[in-house]
Design a protein around this motif. Sequence first.
Motif, PDB file in Angstrom:
ATOM      1  N   GLY A 112       0.806  -1.210   0.000  1.00 39.79           N
ATOM      2  CA  GLY A 112       0.000   0.000   0.000  1.00 39.79           C
ATOM      3  C   GLY A 112       0.833   1.252   0.000  1.00 39.79           C
ATOM      4  O   GLY A 112       0.447   2.271  -0.579  1.00 39.79           O
ATOM      5  N   SER A 113       2.002   1.182   0.633  1.00 39.28           N
ATOM      6  CA  SER A 113       2.836   2.382   0.705  1.00 39.28           C
ATOM      7  C   SER A 113       4.328   2.073   0.674  1.00 39.28           C
ATOM      8  O   SER A 113       5.135   2.951   0.398  1.00 39.28           O
ATOM      9  CB  SER A 113       2.515   3.175   1.975  1.00 39.28           C
ATOM     10  N   ASN A 114       4.697   0.833   0.939  1.00 36.20           N
ATOM     11  CA  ASN A 114       6.124   0.508   0.975  1.00 36.20           C
ATOM     12  C   ASN A 114       6.710   0.434  -0.426  1.00 36.20           C
ATOM     13  O   ASN A 114       6.104  -0.136  -1.327  1.00 36.20           O
ATOM     14  CB  ASN A 114       6.335  -0.838   1.661  1.00 36.20           C
ATOM     15  N   TRP A 115       7.913   0.963  -0.569  1.00 37.75           N
ATOM     16  CA  TRP A 115       8.588   0.881  -1.866  1.00 37.75           C
ATOM     17  C   TRP A 115       9.641  -0.225  -1.880  1.00 37.75           C
ATOM     18  O   TRP A 115      10.135  -0.613  -2.928  1.00 37.75           O
ATOM     19  CB  TRP A 115       9.264   2.213  -2.191  1.00 37.75           C
ATOM     20  N   TYR A 116       9.977  -0.738  -0.687  1.00 39.46           N
ATOM     21  CA  TYR A 116      11.051  -1.725  -0.596  1.00 39.46           C
ATOM     22  C   TYR A 116      10.485  -3.138  -0.679  1.00 39.46           C
ATOM     23  O   TYR A 116       9.356  -3.390  -0.280  1.00 39.46           O
ATOM     24  CB  TYR A 116      11.815  -1.553   0.716  1.00 39.46           C
ATOM     25  N   ALA A 117      11.304  -4.053  -1.174  1.00 39.14           N
ATOM     26  CA  ALA A 117      10.912  -5.459  -1.270  1.00 39.14           C
ATOM     27  C   ALA A 117      10.846  -6.071   0.117  1.00 39.14           C
ATOM     28  O   ALA A 117      11.710  -5.836   0.951  1.00 39.14           O
ATOM     29  CB  ALA A 117      11.915  -6.213  -2.126  1.00 39.14           C
ATOM     30  N   SER A 118       9.834  -6.864   0.363  1.00 36.56           N
ATOM     31  CA  SER A 118       9.637  -7.495   1.657  1.00 36.56           C
ATOM     32  C   SER A 118       9.060  -8.888   1.478  1.00 36.56           C
ATOM     33  O   SER A 118       8.280  -9.133   0.563  1.00 36.56           O
ATOM     34  CB  SER A 118       8.696  -6.653   2.512  1.00 36.56           C
ATOM     35  N   SER A 119       9.434  -9.791   2.381  1.00 39.08           N
ATOM     36  CA  SER A 119       8.904 -11.147   2.358  1.00 39.08           C
ATOM     37  C   SER A 119       7.735 -11.321   3.326  1.00 39.08           C
ATOM     38  O   SER A 119       7.231 -12.426   3.486  1.00 39.08           O
ATOM     39  CB  SER A 119      10.012 -12.142   2.704  1.00 39.08           C
ATOM     40  N   ILE A 120       7.322 -10.241   3.964  1.00 38.16           N
ATOM     41  CA  ILE A 120       6.290 -10.308   4.998  1.00 38.16           C
ATOM     42  C   ILE A 120       4.921 -10.029   4.383  1.00 38.16           C
ATOM     43  O   ILE A 120       4.689  -8.963   3.827  1.00 38.16           O
ATOM     44  CB  ILE A 120       6.592  -9.299   6.115  1.00 38.16           C
ATOM     45  N   ASP A 121       4.000 -10.966   4.536  1.00 38.60           N
ATOM     46  CA  ASP A 121       2.736 -10.837   3.812  1.00 38.60           C
ATOM     47  C   ASP A 121       1.891  -9.655   4.281  1.00 38.60           C
ATOM     48  O   ASP A 121       1.195  -9.038   3.476  1.00 38.60           O
ATOM     49  CB  ASP A 121       1.929 -12.129   3.855  1.00 38.60           C
ATOM     50  N   TYR A 122       1.943  -9.299   5.569  1.00 39.99           N
ATOM     51  CA  TYR A 122       1.088  -8.211   6.036  1.00 39.99           C
ATOM     52  C   TYR A 122       1.560  -6.834   5.584  1.00 39.99           C
ATOM     53  O   TYR A 122       0.877  -5.836   5.810  1.00 39.99           O
ATOM     54  CB  TYR A 122       0.881  -8.254   7.551  1.00 39.99           C
ATOM     55  N   GLU A 123       2.717  -6.781   4.939  1.00 41.45           N
ATOM     56  CA  GLU A 123       3.177  -5.516   4.378  1.00 41.45           C
ATOM     57  C   GLU A 123       2.599  -5.275   2.989  1.00 41.45           C
ATOM     58  O   GLU A 123       2.864  -4.257   2.373  1.00 41.45           O
ATOM     59  CB  GLU A 123       4.707  -5.462   4.344  1.00 41.45           C
ATOM     60  N   TYR A 124       1.799  -6.234   2.508  1.00 39.98           N
ATOM     61  CA  TYR A 124       1.163  -6.093   1.199  1.00 39.98           C
ATOM     62  C   TYR A 124      -0.335  -5.919   1.398  1.00 39.98           C
ATOM     63  O   TYR A 124      -0.996  -6.743   2.028  1.00 39.98           O
ATOM     64  CB  TYR A 124       1.479  -7.304   0.319  1.00 39.98           C
ATOM     65  N   GLU A 125      -0.847  -4.848   0.850  1.00 39.02           N
ATOM     66  CA  GLU A 125      -2.238  -4.484   1.073  1.00 39.02           C
ATOM     67  C   GLU A 125      -3.178  -5.031   0.010  1.00 39.02           C
ATOM     68  O   GLU A 125      -4.350  -5.279   0.288  1.00 39.02           O
ATOM     69  CB  GLU A 125      -2.348  -2.954   1.103  1.00 39.02           C
ATOM     70  N   TYR A 126      -2.680  -5.186  -1.188  1.00 39.79           N
ATOM     71  CA  TYR A 126      -3.534  -5.593  -2.306  1.00 39.79           C
ATOM     72  C   TYR A 126      -3.118  -6.971  -2.809  1.00 39.79           C
ATOM     73  O   TYR A 126      -1.923  -7.259  -2.930  1.00 39.79           O
ATOM     74  CB  TYR A 126      -3.444  -4.566  -3.438  1.00 39.79           C
ATOM     75  N   TRP A 127      -4.119  -7.769  -3.141  1.00 37.96           N
ATOM     76  CA  TRP A 127      -3.870  -9.156  -3.562  1.00 37.96           C
ATOM     77  C   TRP A 127      -4.719  -9.493  -4.780  1.00 37.96           C
ATOM     78  O   TRP A 127      -5.858  -9.052  -4.907  1.00 37.96           O
ATOM     79  CB  TRP A 127      -4.215 -10.126  -2.426  1.00 37.96           C
ATOM     80  N   GLY A 128      -4.140 -10.321  -5.638  1.00 37.55           N
ATOM     81  CA  GLY A 128      -4.897 -10.837  -6.763  1.00 37.55           C
ATOM     82  C   GLY A 128      -5.681 -12.078  -6.361  1.00 37.55           C
ATOM     83  O   GLY A 128      -5.610 -12.520  -5.212  1.00 37.55           O
ATOM     84  N   GLN A 129      -6.407 -12.633  -7.320  1.00 41.85           N
ATOM     85  CA  GLN A 129      -7.237 -13.805  -7.064  1.00 41.85           C
ATOM     86  C   GLN A 129      -6.444 -15.103  -7.149  1.00 41.85           C
ATOM     87  O   GLN A 129      -6.918 -16.139  -6.684  1.00 41.85           O
ATOM     88  CB  GLN A 129      -8.399 -13.835  -8.058  1.00 41.85           C
ATOM     89  N   GLY A 130      -5.278 -15.052  -7.726  1.00 43.26           N
ATOM     90  CA  GLY A 130      -4.436 -16.238  -7.804  1.00 43.26           C
ATOM     91  C   GLY A 130      -4.512 -16.950  -9.140  1.00 43.26           C
ATOM     92  O   GLY A 130      -5.523 -16.874  -9.849  1.00 43.26           O
ATOM     93  N   THR A 131      -3.445 -17.644  -9.480  1.00 43.36           N
ATOM     94  CA  THR A 131      -3.405 -18.476 -10.675  1.00 43.36           C
ATOM     95  C   THR A 131      -2.790 -19.816 -10.299  1.00 43.36           C
ATOM     96  O   THR A 131      -1.801 -19.879  -9.580  1.00 43.36           O
ATOM     97  CB  THR A 131      -2.625 -17.786 -11.814  1.00 43.36           C
ATOM     98  N   GLN A 132      -3.402 -20.893 -10.770  1.00 40.66           N
ATOM     99  CA  GLN A 132      -2.995 -22.236 -10.373  1.00 40.66           C
ATOM    100  C   GLN A 132      -1.810 -22.711 -11.207  1.00 40.66           C
ATOM    101  O   GLN A 132      -1.818 -22.613 -12.442  1.00 40.66           O
ATOM    102  CB  GLN A 132      -4.167 -23.216 -10.559  1.00 40.66           C
ATOM    103  N   VAL A 133      -0.829 -23.259 -10.513  1.00 39.15           N
ATOM    104  CA  VAL A 133       0.308 -23.908 -11.166  1.00 39.15           C
ATOM    105  C   VAL A 133       0.360 -25.349 -10.664  1.00 39.15           C
ATOM    106  O   VAL A 133       0.391 -25.577  -9.454  1.00 39.15           O
ATOM    107  CB  VAL A 133       1.634 -23.190 -10.857  1.00 39.15           C
ATOM    108  N   ILE A 134       0.332 -26.288 -11.598  1.00 40.92           N
ATOM    109  CA  ILE A 134       0.422 -27.702 -11.259  1.00 40.92           C
ATOM    110  C   ILE A 134       1.609 -28.295 -11.995  1.00 40.92           C
ATOM    111  O   ILE A 134       1.692 -28.188 -13.220  1.00 40.92           O
ATOM    112  CB  ILE A 134      -0.862 -28.455 -11.627  1.00 40.92           C
ATOM    113  N   VAL A 135       2.502 -28.902 -11.240  1.00 40.71           N
ATOM    114  CA  VAL A 135       3.690 -29.511 -11.825  1.00 40.71           C
ATOM    115  C   VAL A 135       3.615 -31.013 -11.595  1.00 40.71           C
ATOM    116  O   VAL A 135       3.631 -31.477 -10.459  1.00 40.71           O
ATOM    117  CB  VAL A 135       4.977 -28.939 -11.214  1.00 40.71           C
ATOM    118  N   SER A 136       3.521 -31.758 -12.676  1.00 39.80           N
ATOM    119  CA  SER A 136       3.425 -33.210 -12.568  1.00 39.80           C
ATOM    120  C   SER A 136       4.819 -33.833 -12.619  1.00 39.80           C
ATOM    121  O   SER A 136       5.721 -33.320 -13.271  1.00 39.80           O
ATOM    122  CB  SER A 136       2.556 -33.770 -13.685  1.00 39.80           C
ATOM    123  N   SER A 137       4.961 -34.944 -11.931  1.00 43.04           N
ATOM    124  CA  SER A 137       6.274 -35.618 -11.891  1.00 43.04           C
ATOM    125  C   SER A 137       6.440 -36.585 -13.036  1.00 43.04           C
ATOM    126  O   SER A 137       5.506 -36.884 -13.762  1.00 43.04           O
ATOM    127  CB  SER A 137       6.419 -36.344 -10.562  1.00 43.04           C
TER     128      SER A 137
END
Length: 123
Positions: free
Chosen positions: A98-123
Amino acid sequence: VQLEESGGGLVQAGDSLKLSCAASGRTSYAMAWFRQAPGHDRKFVAAISWRGGDTILEDSVKGRFTISRDNAKKTTLYLQMNSLKPEDTAVYYCAAAGSNWYASSIDYEYEYWGQGTQVIVSS
């Protein structure tokens, strides 16, 4: 800010995929990718600062995944995934701070989220 992911699919182990996330609205923020495997909590994958100069990668994807964003308008986020493994199977989510310009691995520092896209990797 609205985020829309694309590029997921079903692939075999060793294959590559490139995920995209189109962002609308304000673009001066850090962005990231998280993923959630079935039965597991959502986990950090990669993050990038708003200028694109700083990136963070989760240890298990280092050397295989690359995060980037378009240099012009910085409204599109990418995740290039190479040498995919079955354990990479998950729903991948794009996130924007929402306001941070720096890269972060912490999820609560991200305010906006997409709906997601599925990735399936078969062996």
